[in-house]
Design an enzyme around this catalytic site. Structure first.
Site, PDB file in Angstrom:
ATOM      1  N   ASP A 328       0.879  -1.160   0.000  1.00 35.13           N
ATOM      2  CA  ASP A 328       0.000   0.000   0.000  1.00 35.13           C
ATOM      3  C   ASP A 328       0.925   1.221   0.000  1.00 35.13           C
ATOM      4  O   ASP A 328       2.105   1.131   0.334  1.00 35.13           O
ATOM      5  CB  ASP A 328      -0.951  -0.011   1.207  1.00 35.13           C
ATOM      6  CG  ASP A 328      -2.148   0.934   0.983  1.00 35.13           C
ATOM      7  OD1 ASP A 328      -2.075   1.779   0.059  1.00 35.13           O
ATOM      8  OD2 ASP A 328      -3.148   0.833   1.722  1.00 35.13           O
TER       9      ASP A 328
HETATM   10  C1  BGC Z   1      -4.887   3.341  -0.019  1.00 39.84           C
HETATM   11  C2  BGC Z   1      -4.987   2.359  -1.141  1.00 39.84           C
HETATM   12  C3  BGC Z   1      -4.810   3.064  -2.463  1.00 39.84           C
HETATM   13  C4  BGC Z   1      -3.481   3.785  -2.458  1.00 39.84           C
HETATM   14  C5  BGC Z   1      -3.170   4.510  -3.767  1.00 39.84           C
HETATM   15  C6  BGC Z   1      -3.672   4.237  -0.120  1.00 39.84           C
HETATM   16  O1  BGC Z   1      -3.813   5.324   0.736  1.00 39.84           O
HETATM   17  O2  BGC Z   1      -4.896   2.680   1.219  1.00 39.84           O
HETATM   18  O3  BGC Z   1      -6.218   1.707  -1.080  1.00 39.84           O
HETATM   19  O4  BGC Z   1      -4.937   2.185  -3.525  1.00 39.84           O
HETATM   20  O5  BGC Z   1      -3.479   4.729  -1.407  1.00 39.84           O
HETATM   21  O6  BGC Z   1      -3.912   5.658  -3.877  1.00 39.84           O
END
Ligand code: BGC
Length: 842
Positions: A328
């Protein structure tokens, strides 16, 4: 579970115009894009001040740990998550054989630097959430990774699809597949190689978790069935799915390290892990998901992206996962530990851990180059597997970096999916109360419309850089969102989006509507055509009510967003508005767009509240779908994918866990309730819910009859037949786990009759009680079908129960174990309305 500081909304709301804290805190956020947060209603909703409170709140836990001794080193926790090394190489078996051999070929030609370049993101001139560079000499075009599971975010000419919770409420596998195909097609047209979704974690253990709406359901079977359809459909159009967030990401509070406090640890025992949290991921892997995103939180006190047990052990060994694991965004907190622990790609970039450091770790012998080869293989193989080497649009081609500057239009919307957007929106509405024939409406002469959530927000326009629009917070408070999402310093304080209706929740899972029809837009259109008189008031909490109204509508919502857990399951402002209107209008119909569980006991028994709809998050067709339901052109067919309690205290896990005592620097979330979440908990403790899991009304009625339960007859010519009913599976590990976990052992059929006067669809549900009463849930969902049945007609529904459906996880054998004894099979219209009961002995 410790009770978090859930702020009781109490009676402390001030009324319009008395407080404008939000104006200054919005501006303080420095963006200038607040969505009208200084409005009187906003002030009325904010309880006591600005984000500073919340920050103090969040830091407060650590300070109170006192003299008992605060654990200050994570060596204290060593061994709680078992080490599983080395990281398994992809096997390239089964359906992956061809892609894996092409990947092996390409990776074989790469230098170490090229292989390492694949493992992290770089800046690009697109608005892709992440971007891996191309390797032109090998014709590798690079990868654009973008959010998210409910539609492509922060760009133009895309659709706002119903959110995960809405798909869960529709209980419609075919529709989930169509949505995946339509949504995936949009990502493809825009040149997005990896769709950052779907979501099956959080599952919904914490009722107030900010991201529950992104996933389908707290029930692993329902979530698993829908994620399987979604992954198959998206990948069917050539876009890799990033099923997320793996694993135990059940709360937003302390999801990441903050100050000197580490991220919360989801402490999950082996059985609960398998039967509940891993289950839907298993379905996603079984469906071929080419990517899995490891989560921010720690699992058994080891970070999700460095956790060798969950990544090397469960995912890559037990489930035979063939694709790559991406972090993530910013979830990487170590170098070598993440490399060896099973993470394959760091996003949004190499940061301080990988890139040159990864190269040195290979050169100095800390990391074997074979591990880097496997990382590269796992990244390239899905690219081949989805056919992205042939005719795939240039990565990020439709993702202009700044929509306020002239840019090439890439219209990704496909008119052939308009009906899917509409049907999807319709079917996730759940009608839970309908007395005195309130609905469908019968040629009303006068209707009155109330509530902040009936209309569109005042803005739907992109900005240069981050704004309410890029994160689905147009109807919410930008300052509140900003503080929670970007600074990690706010606990949720505002329960509703007070500036208008919501089409999705907020954060990276938000949708970007190119156009959206609000409930009010659609009602006005219909009223105009019918010559119905309309009154409305969106701003006051004690509006005038014309008692001659044939129907009064109150529109409210329950907002939720990434980065912030919700403050409460209900809010006094909306409850008060409903009661005010209901006291004056004898046909008050309440519509709540709820991004999570919303309790209604404050008003639902009011004799003038004649109908209640949980409208969830329908996406851009929201108003159109609602009007179709209100006027009886569509028949409600949604059912709750969660339990609505009478009291907050009825839930096993209401709010997030916060740092306390000796764990002030290492917050702990102990999943001690095991598999007994949601209806399993209500069944075990004999608690009567307000509306049970699986419940939802229709304009017609259904009856159930003719249950038949048959063990599968082993076919002696098939090699696996001899072992069909053995205690343990014996099959080879393919994607998703041992192949024979999917053998069908029991077949069930039942008749569902439409006994009313209106055509409609019914979600027929099958629950299994396994022989180990006392040790297992009373019943667990193990099948559902949704036939459309014309009035007076009958349909036969069929369910196929697999070995996995009938097994429990055996923590000693480390296998799924088929129990001996009598299983109970129940079939009906909800988890508490199961008129057909049968038995089968294994
Ligand atoms: C989130 C993810 C997301 C990623 C990219 C993170 O803050 O937890 O779900 O895909 O950002 O934007």
């Amino acid at each position: 579970m410790a009770k978090a500081s859930i702020k009781d909304q109490g009676d402390s709301y001030v009324h319009a115009g008395q407080n404008n804290n939000l104006i200054s805190s919005d501006l303080a956020a420095g963006t200038g894009t607040g969505t009208g947060a200084g409005k009187p209603i906003a002030a009325a909703l904010h309880k006591g001040g600005n984000g500073g409170d919340a920050a103090a709140d969040k830091n407060g836990g650590g300070g109170s740990s006192g003299s008992g001794g605060t654990i200050s080193s994570d060596t204290h926790f060593y061994g709680q998550s078992p080490p599983v090394y080395p990281s398994p190489n992809m096997t390239g078996t089964g359906l992956w054989a061809d892609a894996s051999s092409k990947a092996r070929d390409m990776v074989g030609k790469m230098t170490l630097a090229e292989k390492i370049s694949l493992t992290s993101g770089v800046n690009s001139n697109t608005s892709c959430s992440g971007f891996t560079p191309s390797i032109p000499r090998l014709n590798f075009t690079g990868l654009c990774l973008s959010d998210a599971g409910n539609g492509l975010r922060a760009t133009d000419f895309v659709s706002s699809w119903p959110s995960g919770i809405h798909v869960g409420a529709s209980w419609n596998k075919a529709l989930a597949f169509q949505r995946g195909a339509g949504m995936g097609g949009e990502f493809r047209t825009k040149g997005v190689n990896v769709l950052l979704g779907p979501v099956v974690g959080p599952a919904g253990r914490v009722v107030l978790s900010g991201r529950n709406w992104e996933g389908f359901s707290i029930d692993p079977y329902l979530a698993g069935s829908l994620v399987s359809e979604t992954v198959s459909a998206i990948q069917g159009v050539g876009v890799i799915t990033s099923t997320k967030h793996y694993i135990g990401n059940e709360q937003e509070s302390y999801r990441s390290p903050f100050g000197d406090t580490e991220a919360v640890s989801a402490n999950i025992d082996d059985r609960t892990m398998h039967e509940l949290y891993l289950w839907p991921f298993q379905d996603a892997v079984h469906a071929g998901s080419g990517n899995i995103m490891c989560s921010y939180n720690r699992v058994n006190n080891s970070y999700g992206c460095a956790n060798s047990k969950t990544l090397n052990g469960l995912l890559k060994t037990e489930l035979g996962f063939q694709g790559f694991v991406v972090s993530d965004w910013g979830a990487q907190h170590a170098g070598v530990a993440t490399t060896l622990g099973g993470m394959d790609m760091a996003m949004p970039g190499a940061g301080v851990y990988w890139g040159e450091h990864l190269k040195s770790s290979v050169q100095n012998g800390t990391v074997p180059e074979t591990r880097i080869d496997d990382m590269a293989m796992r990244i390239i193989a899905p690219w081949y597997q989805m056919g992205q080497d042939q005719g795939f649009p240039t990565p990020g081609i439709g993702m202009a970096s700044d929509l306020t500057k002239p840019h090439k239009i890439v219209d990704a919307r496909n008119s052939s999916f308009r009906s899917t957007l509409f049907d999807g929106a319709v079917e996730g509405h759940v009608l839970v109360k309908n007395i005195r024939n309130a609905l469908p409406l019968n040629s009303p002469k006068l209707m009155s419309i109330y509530g902040y959530s009936a209309k569109n927000p005042d803005q739907n326009t992109p900005t240069s850089g981050s704004s309410s629009w890029t994160f689905g917070a147009e109807s919410y408070s930008w300052s509140e969102f900003f503080a929670g999402f970007f600074t990690g310093s706010a606990a949720g304080d505002i329960p509703i989006a007070f500036n208008g209706t919501i089409y999705s929740g907020g954060g990276s899972g938000a949708t970007s509507q190119s156009l959206a029809v609000s409930p009010f837009d659609a009602i006005v259109q219909q009223a105009y055509d019918d010559g119905t008189a309309l009154f409305w008031d969106f701003t006051t909490d004690s509006p005038g009510v014309n008692p001659m109204s044939d129907a009064c509508f109150v529109f409210g919502n329950a907002f939720a967003t990434e980065g912030i857990d919700r403050p409460s399951t209900h809010d006094t402002y909306t409850d008060g508005l409903v009661k005010h209107v209901a006291d004056r209008c004898n046909n008050t119909i309440v519509v709540l767009h709820n991004a999570g569980i919303r309790l209604v006991d404050q008003f639902v028994d009011h004799p003038n509240v004649t109908a209640l709809i949980f409208a969830h998050l329908p996406g851009e067709a929201s108003g159109k779908a609602l009007v179709s339901l209100l006027y009886g052109k569509s028949n409600p067919s949604g059912k709750l994918p969660y339990t609505v309690a009478r009291n907050e205290s009825d839930y096993v896990g209401l709010g997030p866990d916060l740092p306390e005592g000796e764990f002030a620097k290492f917050p702990q979330s102990n999943f001690t309730e095991g598999v007994l979440v949601d209806y399993r908990h209500f069944d075990a403790k004999n608690i009567t819910p307000r509306y049970e899991f699986g419940f939802g009304l229709s304009y017609t009625t259904f009856n159930y009859s003719n249950l038949s339960v048959q063990k599968t007859v082993a076919n002696s010519s098939s090699s696996s037949s001899a072992a069909l009913f053995d205690q343990y599976p014996t099959g080879a590990v393919l994607e998703g786990g041992q192949a024979d976990l999917w053998d069908v052992l029991v077949e069930v059929a039942a008749d569902v009759g439409n006994t009313g006067a209106v055509d409609g669809a019914e979600v027929a549900q099958l629950y299994v009680g396994v022989p180990k009463k006392g040790e297992a849930p009373v019943r667990q969902l193990r099948g559902f079908e949704k036939p459309f049945i014309n009035a007076t007609q009958t349909a036969t529904v069929r369910f196929a129960l697999t070995r996995r459906d009938l097994s429990v996880w055996d923590t000693v054998a480390q296998r799924w174990s088929l129990l001996r004894g009598e299983y109970t099979i129940e079939v009906g219209g909800s988890s508490r309305d199961l008129p057909l009961v049968g038995k089968v002995t294994i």
